[in-house]
Design a protein around this motif. Structure first.
Motif, mmCIF file in Angstrom:
data_model
loop_
_atom_site.group_PDB
_atom_site.id
_atom_site.type_symbol
_atom_site.label_atom_id
_atom_site.label_comp_id
_atom_site.label_asym_id
_atom_site.label_seq_id
_atom_site.Cartn_x
_atom_site.Cartn_y
_atom_site.Cartn_z
ATOM 1 N N HIS A 268 8.030 -0.072 11.898
ATOM 2 C CA HIS A 268 7.619 -1.480 11.820
ATOM 3 C C HIS A 268 6.108 -1.643 11.955
ATOM 4 C CE1 HIS A 268 11.526 -3.471 11.448
ATOM 5 N NE2 HIS A 268 11.984 -2.415 12.097
ATOM 6 N N ALA A 269 5.440 -0.762 12.697
ATOM 7 C CA ALA A 269 3.978 -0.815 12.745
ATOM 8 C C ALA A 269 3.383 -0.469 11.383
ATOM 9 C CB ALA A 269 3.456 0.147 13.812
ATOM 10 N N MET A 270 3.954 0.531 10.725
ATOM 11 C CA MET A 270 3.454 0.899 9.399
ATOM 12 C C MET A 270 3.743 -0.190 8.371
ATOM 13 S SD MET A 270 4.177 4.998 9.120
ATOM 14 C CE MET A 270 3.082 5.184 7.692
ATOM 15 N N LEU A 271 4.904 -0.798 8.467
ATOM 16 C CA LEU A 271 5.220 -1.889 7.538
ATOM 17 C C LEU A 271 4.250 -3.050 7.700
ATOM 18 C CD1 LEU A 271 9.130 -1.978 7.586
ATOM 19 C CD2 LEU A 271 7.653 -1.466 5.627
ATOM 20 N N GLU A 272 3.866 -3.348 8.933
ATOM 21 C CA GLU A 272 2.886 -4.425 9.148
ATOM 22 C C GLU A 272 1.578 -4.111 8.453
ATOM 23 O OE1 GLU A 272 0.085 -5.874 12.756
ATOM 24 O OE2 GLU A 272 2.242 -5.991 13.207
ATOM 25 N N ARG A 273 1.135 -2.863 8.564
ATOM 26 C CA ARG A 273 -0.134 -2.483 7.964
ATOM 27 C C ARG A 273 -0.046 -2.288 6.455
ATOM 28 N NH1 ARG A 273 -4.856 -3.099 10.556
ATOM 29 N NH2 ARG A 273 -5.676 -1.450 9.251
ATOM 30 N N ALA A 274 1.096 -1.769 5.986
ATOM 31 C CA ALA A 274 1.220 -1.490 4.559
ATOM 32 C C ALA A 274 1.603 -2.713 3.742
ATOM 33 C CB ALA A 274 2.269 -0.382 4.347
ATOM 34 N N GLY A 275 2.249 -3.700 4.383
ATOM 35 C CA GLY A 275 2.672 -4.896 3.674
ATOM 36 C C GLY A 275 3.958 -4.672 2.882
ATOM 37 N N SER A 276 4.882 -5.571 3.033
ATOM 38 C CA SER A 276 6.155 -5.440 2.304
ATOM 39 C C SER A 276 6.699 -6.813 2.011
ATOM 40 C CB SER A 276 7.175 -4.640 3.136
ATOM 41 O OG SER A 276 7.401 -5.275 4.370
ATOM 42 N N ALA A 277 7.556 -6.882 0.993
ATOM 43 C CA ALA A 277 8.139 -8.164 0.587
ATOM 44 C C ALA A 277 9.157 -8.625 1.616
ATOM 45 C CB ALA A 277 8.795 -8.015 -0.772
ATOM 46 N N ILE B 30 -7.848 7.040 3.764
ATOM 47 C CA ILE B 30 -6.879 6.594 4.753
ATOM 48 C C ILE B 30 -7.143 5.121 5.035
ATOM 49 C CG2 ILE B 30 -5.886 6.945 7.049
ATOM 50 C CD1 ILE B 30 -7.121 9.686 7.145
ATOM 51 N N GLY B 31 -6.102 4.300 4.893
ATOM 52 C CA GLY B 31 -6.233 2.885 5.232
ATOM 53 C C GLY B 31 -6.038 2.647 6.721
ATOM 54 N N ALA B 32 -5.097 3.346 7.309
ATOM 55 C CA ALA B 32 -4.843 3.320 8.754
ATOM 56 C C ALA B 32 -4.000 4.550 9.070
ATOM 57 C CB ALA B 32 -4.121 2.041 9.174
ATOM 58 N N ALA C 152 -0.471 -3.531 16.369
ATOM 59 C CA ALA C 152 0.719 -3.360 15.525
ATOM 60 C C ALA C 152 1.820 -2.633 16.291
ATOM 61 C CB ALA C 152 0.359 -2.598 14.250
ATOM 62 N N VAL C 153 1.446 -1.638 17.086
ATOM 63 C CA VAL C 153 2.425 -0.910 17.909
ATOM 64 C C VAL C 153 3.007 -1.839 18.972
ATOM 65 C CG1 VAL C 153 2.736 0.977 19.552
ATOM 66 C CG2 VAL C 153 1.361 1.333 17.480
ATOM 67 N N ARG C 154 2.163 -2.642 19.610
ATOM 68 C CA ARG C 154 2.654 -3.585 20.625
ATOM 69 C C ARG C 154 3.644 -4.576 20.013
ATOM 70 N NH1 ARG C 154 -0.310 -2.776 25.091
ATOM 71 N NH2 ARG C 154 -2.575 -2.491 24.899
ATOM 72 N N ARG C 155 3.279 -5.128 18.875
ATOM 73 C CA ARG C 155 4.145 -6.137 18.251
ATOM 74 C C ARG C 155 5.469 -5.536 17.816
ATOM 75 N NH1 ARG C 155 -1.046 -7.816 16.871
ATOM 76 N NH2 ARG C 155 -1.169 -6.516 15.004
ATOM 77 N N ALA D 237 0.845 -1.198 0.000
ATOM 78 C CA ALA D 237 0.000 0.000 0.000
ATOM 79 C C ALA D 237 0.878 1.244 0.000
ATOM 80 C CB ALA D 237 -0.906 0.005 1.223
ATOM 81 N N PRO D 238 0.381 2.341 -0.515
ATOM 82 C CA PRO D 238 1.140 3.595 -0.411
ATOM 83 C C PRO D 238 1.321 3.999 1.052
ATOM 84 C CG PRO D 238 -0.731 3.816 -1.928
ATOM 85 C CD PRO D 238 -0.915 2.528 -1.200
#
Length: 411
Positions: free
Chosen positions: A402-411, A183-185, A337-340, A118-119
């Motif tokens: 890392h919270a944003m990466l979890e929500r946005a998805g990455s390879a 806004i996705g999150a 996501a913040v906790r993780r 996601a952007p």
């Protein structure tokens, strides 16, 4: 990906450079919304965003969205941000940290050549502080429909200048209709603005919610009279009656720990003479708690006490609720996501319910949202001596990454 970290020195350097715009002699920042200094700050941050390869969109209330494309740009963006306007005696970190932490996330992804599914967007919202124009959190409030664009445009400062006029003057009256930006999150990273994290010696505050607040204006009307000839039993002393209510405000808050708050912060005594029994007292009441049920209980207890005091004293007492913001629980997915991220990074942590308002409150009306707190020295904010440790700011930004990466998805 688990080893990815932001560049803390670069984040700190950006904060210090932005802090030079409106720098004060005591080491703080005065950069009021929609002033020439605000324009300089906006121009600097937008320039940094464009240099990082981001496209820029500005809406009609001057909210700025800087976008880093993802693999699937049809997905709503994972957004972070805050504000860059300050109090008249503000600090370097309030709001500014949340914006520049988002920029540092993008710079880090660029350095590592990581593309998200996601952007990702970094936003800064207009007039969060409300120190020049009211209401506070103006840009995000218009964005989520809490009040109209016309209401915001009509707001004027003490010199009679309007928001609409000043937005146009500094060149930040955009074309996009507020709220027509998906806004996705939403994540917001912020100094705590309180002493809890520092007192507990924790690095990261996971924010499950923001307290709701009720603001009131109270007026006690008695009779001014000479302080010497008037016997104590025959007085209609508005101040003595008002102080009973003021003490009860604090007592009510103490009955509902740990998040009950009760404050009387503004008092006007008439005629305010040492030789005259006060005839009228006007004062503010601020009640806060973490959920509607508790806040409503505090509200009802305060009104009942005022009514009993009116009967007991025989004086006229009026109470008007002038502002209400409901408690804002953040979305479990974003809080999780913040906790993780915090656990994976190994930082010490605790939950901290926010007692202050933030743009994330309004963003949460439109999308899943969460916040990350880091300590500030002595819990001091809205003050030129506001301070934070660079390593804490770096830690909060790593959690954001890392919270944003979890929500946005990455390879």
């Amino acid at each position: 990906m688990s080893e990815l970290r932001i560049n803390g020195a670069r984040l700190w350097a950006a904060l210090m450079e932005l802090a030079q715009i409106g720098a004060t002699a005591k080491g703080g920042v005065k950069r009021l919304a929609l002033t020439d200094l605000d324009k300089q700050g906006r121009d600097l941050v937008v320039g940094w965003g464009r240099a990082a390869g981001m496209s820029v969109t500005i809406d009609q209330i001057g909210n700025v969205f800087m976008r880093r494309d993802g693999r699937n740009n049809a997905l709503p963006p994972i957004m972070t941000g805050s504000h860059i306007d300050t109090q008249p005696t503000g600090g370097k970190f309030d709001g500014n940290y949340g914006v520049l932490a988002g920029l540092e996330v993008v710079r880090t992804l660029n350095d590592a050549n990581i593309q998200t599914e996601a952007p990702i967007e970094v936003a800064f919202w207009t007039n969060e502080e409300g120190s020049r124009f009211v209401p506070v959190m103006m840009g995000s409030g218009v964005f989520c429909g809490a009040f109209s664009l016309e209401t915001a445009y009509a707001a004027r400062d003490t010199e009679g200048k309007s928001v609409g006029e000043e937005l146009a003057r500094i060149g930040y009256q955009g074309e996009q209709v507020p709220g027509q930006h998906p806004i996705g999150a939403y994540f917001e990273t912020h100094i705590e603005q309180g002493p809890v994290l520092e007192d507990a010696d924790k690095v990261i505050g996971v924010v499950p919610a923001v307290m709701g607040l009720s603001w009131y204006d109270c007026v006690v009307s008695g009779m001014e009279a000479h302080a010497g000839p008037t016997p104590m039993g025959l007085r209609k002393d508005a101040l003595q009656v008002a102080t009973r209510i003021m003490q009860e405000v604090v007592a009510i808050a103490n009955r509902y720990p740990p998040y009950g708050r009760g404050t009387v912060g503004m008092v006007q005594v008439f005629p305010n003479s040492r030789n005259v029994i006060p005839g009228e007292v006007k004062f503010s009441i601020d009640l806060r708690n973490v959920n509607d049920a508790l806040l409503n209980t505090m509200h009802e207890e305060m009104l009942a006490f005022v009514e009993q005091t009116r009967r007991d004293s025989g004086l006229a007492i009026s109470v008007e609720r002038v502002s209400y913001y409901p408690p804002c629980p953040f979305h479990p997915d974003c809080v999780g996501a913040v906790r993780r991220a915090t656990a994976a990074l190994g930082y010490s942590t605790m939950d901290v319910v926010s007692g202050a308002g933030h743009d994330a409150i309004y963003a949460a009306r439109l999308a899943p949202a969460g916040m990350i707190f880091v300590p500030c020295k002595d819990g001091i904010s809205h003050n030129e001596i506001e301070d934070a440790k660079s390593e804490h700011l770096e830690a909060g930004c790593n959690v954001l990454l890392h919270a944003m990466l979890e929500r946005a998805g990455s390879a």
